[in-house]
Design an enzyme around this catalytic site. Sequence first.
Site, PDB file in Angstrom:
ATOM      1  N   ARG A   1      17.736 -16.125  26.290  1.00  0.00           N
ATOM      2  CA  ARG A   1      17.986 -16.206  24.855  1.00  0.00           C
ATOM      3  C   ARG A   1      16.673 -16.147  24.101  1.00  0.00           C
ATOM      4  NH1 ARG A   1      21.207 -21.680  24.296  1.00  0.00           N
ATOM      5  NH2 ARG A   1      21.157 -21.087  22.102  1.00  0.00           N
TER       6      ARG A   1
ATOM      7  N   ASP B   1      12.338 -30.616  14.342  1.00  0.00           N
ATOM      8  CA  ASP B   1      13.267 -29.482  14.222  1.00  0.00           C
ATOM      9  C   ASP B   1      14.633 -29.825  14.820  1.00  0.00           C
ATOM     10  OD1 ASP B   1      14.104 -26.926  13.554  1.00  0.00           O
ATOM     11  OD2 ASP B   1      13.292 -26.000  15.370  1.00  0.00           O
TER      12      ASP B   1
ATOM     13  N   ASN C   1       4.658  -8.453  -2.625  1.00  0.00           N
ATOM     14  CA  ASN C   1       3.418  -8.468  -1.847  1.00  0.00           C
ATOM     15  C   ASN C   1       3.574  -7.645  -0.568  1.00  0.00           C
ATOM     16  OD1 ASN C   1       1.597  -9.677   0.372  1.00  0.00           O
ATOM     17  ND2 ASN C   1       0.708 -10.490  -1.510  1.00  0.00           N
TER      18      ASN C   1
ATOM     19  N   ASP D   1      -0.378 -19.583  -7.913  1.00  0.00           N
ATOM     20  CA  ASP D   1      -0.904 -19.702  -9.270  1.00  0.00           C
ATOM     21  C   ASP D   1      -1.787 -20.936  -9.430  1.00  0.00           C
ATOM     22  OD1 ASP D   1       0.326 -17.379 -10.099  1.00  0.00           O
ATOM     23  OD2 ASP D   1       2.073 -18.393 -10.950  1.00  0.00           O
TER      24      ASP D   1
ATOM     25  N   HIS E   1      19.157 -12.634  -7.172  1.00  0.00           N
ATOM     26  CA  HIS E   1      18.118 -12.033  -6.327  1.00  0.00           C
ATOM     27  C   HIS E   1      18.709 -11.603  -4.988  1.00  0.00           C
ATOM     28  CE1 HIS E   1      14.287 -12.212  -8.363  1.00  0.00           C
ATOM     29  NE2 HIS E   1      14.429 -13.492  -8.684  1.00  0.00           N
TER      30      HIS E   1
END
Length: 531
Positions: free
Chosen positions: A346, A451, A262, A166, A117
């Site tokens: 930054r 994080d 999508n 799904d 992919h």
Amino acid sequence: MRVLGIEGTAWAASAAIFEYDPDDPVPLDADPPVIETDAYQPESGGIHPREAAEHMGEAIPTVIEAALDAADGPVDAVAFSRGPGLGPCLRIVGTAARALAGTLDVPLIGVNHMVAHLEIGRHGSGFDSPVCLNASGANAHLLGYHDGRYRVLGETMDTGVGNALDKFTRHVGWSHPGGPKVEEAARDGEYVDLPYVVKGMDFSFSGLMSAAKDAYDEGVPIEDVCFSLQETIFAMLTEVAERALSLTGSDELVLGGGVGQNERLREMLSTMCAERGADFYAPEPRYLRDNAGMIAVLGAKMLAAGEGLAIEASAVDPNFRPDEVDVTWRADEASVSFVPAETPQRQGAEAVVAVDADRVTKRRIPKAYRHPALDARLRRERTVAEARLTSDARRRGVPTPVVRDVDVAEATLTFDRVGDCDLGAALTPARARVVGDHLARLHRAGIVHGDPTVRNVRVGERIYLIDFGLGYHSGHVEDFAMDCHVFGGSVRGTATDVEPILSAFEAGYADAGDDAVLRRLREIEGRGRYA
């Protein structure tokens, strides 16, 4: 060279022919692969492995024959998808590929489906070394090339993005596949709050899906639930994609996987990249959904690099992770990852940071890709969390910058400046050990950083933790282990000699923390989310 590719990881029985000259490669649209596909469509519910395998057994010979008939001459190799995927389907494709390669007396090339992919997007874009977001049925992750492999920079902690959608559509009685039906219903919807779960570079869909099902059961219009599912899920994917760009310093992003068809996801990613000044590429939809064209493209590159499999060593692997692949076809190329230079201003993944001699001002900027209500909520919540947890961590003995000012309305914080550089620019085992100690002390106090990447550790006279915007209070071992997992992922994505660094980090954690956290970390690393 002319390569036959065979794909059959789940629902798509597909074969393709790709012509490739490594000395004179041409753009994908100038010489596209010939692709023949016969897709399995379940009568109800999701993909059933036995039914999918029965379809694969019937369809694979037909699509291979059609592809070979379209070939302008003999093939030089047979490439096939070894995994990840459904075992019964993979075994049928592997058997067909081995038999054909043996009959034709040509090399056999085993391809990782998820790397394929990425590679067809990289080939089509012409980018040098992009970050790739793979968003497919059973998978969702960020990949970047570093030190001879594609490193997983961030990934789902439970289920793939397509499978998550799904599960919701099966709950409401819609047939497979659910993604296109959610996209259609969302066109007439309005936003309602749903859980938004980003854990550093990783993300989770299970709680979000449960909340969506509950909302539907409680009478929220299906159009509103579908609209909000898209806005939430795709904002999460776009945010972690931006975090990966920020972590690595890359300015190129490629999209892969069937969910990438999508329109709203593509729009979000394009908007985010435009705001950052990064380049974005999404292949045509026929190259995003499962197809043999991507298998043939990667197979040709592997063949040009001298790769091939002995027939007896070509076993399929339903849990074949992309970071297990030796990327020999890029052996002489630079890694995506590097440490961005220290500058007076930054741009991170969600904020602009202005630095002067004594102070750092951080402003969480509005994100145009996110729904305004969701964006305002996240900027407010993260600003408040960062101010509180930064100060709380200092009181617990973990070095952090002093918070000088908080403006929640403007989502702006002012801190004392700490450290001389990010840990990524000065990463050593000794410093990683200190980070392990700091995280253990936080966790003993019931604080999750959220994080702790190498970008969020500052190095100076002391080792400081910064950016607690994704942090929260918790007493769960799983949450603490996820903190350690995030740090480990950022090290793997940016460092060269990884093992001594991670060993030192875990030793520092073990000295001050709970061994149960490190045991849970092993469990997280081995959950096999690519099955």
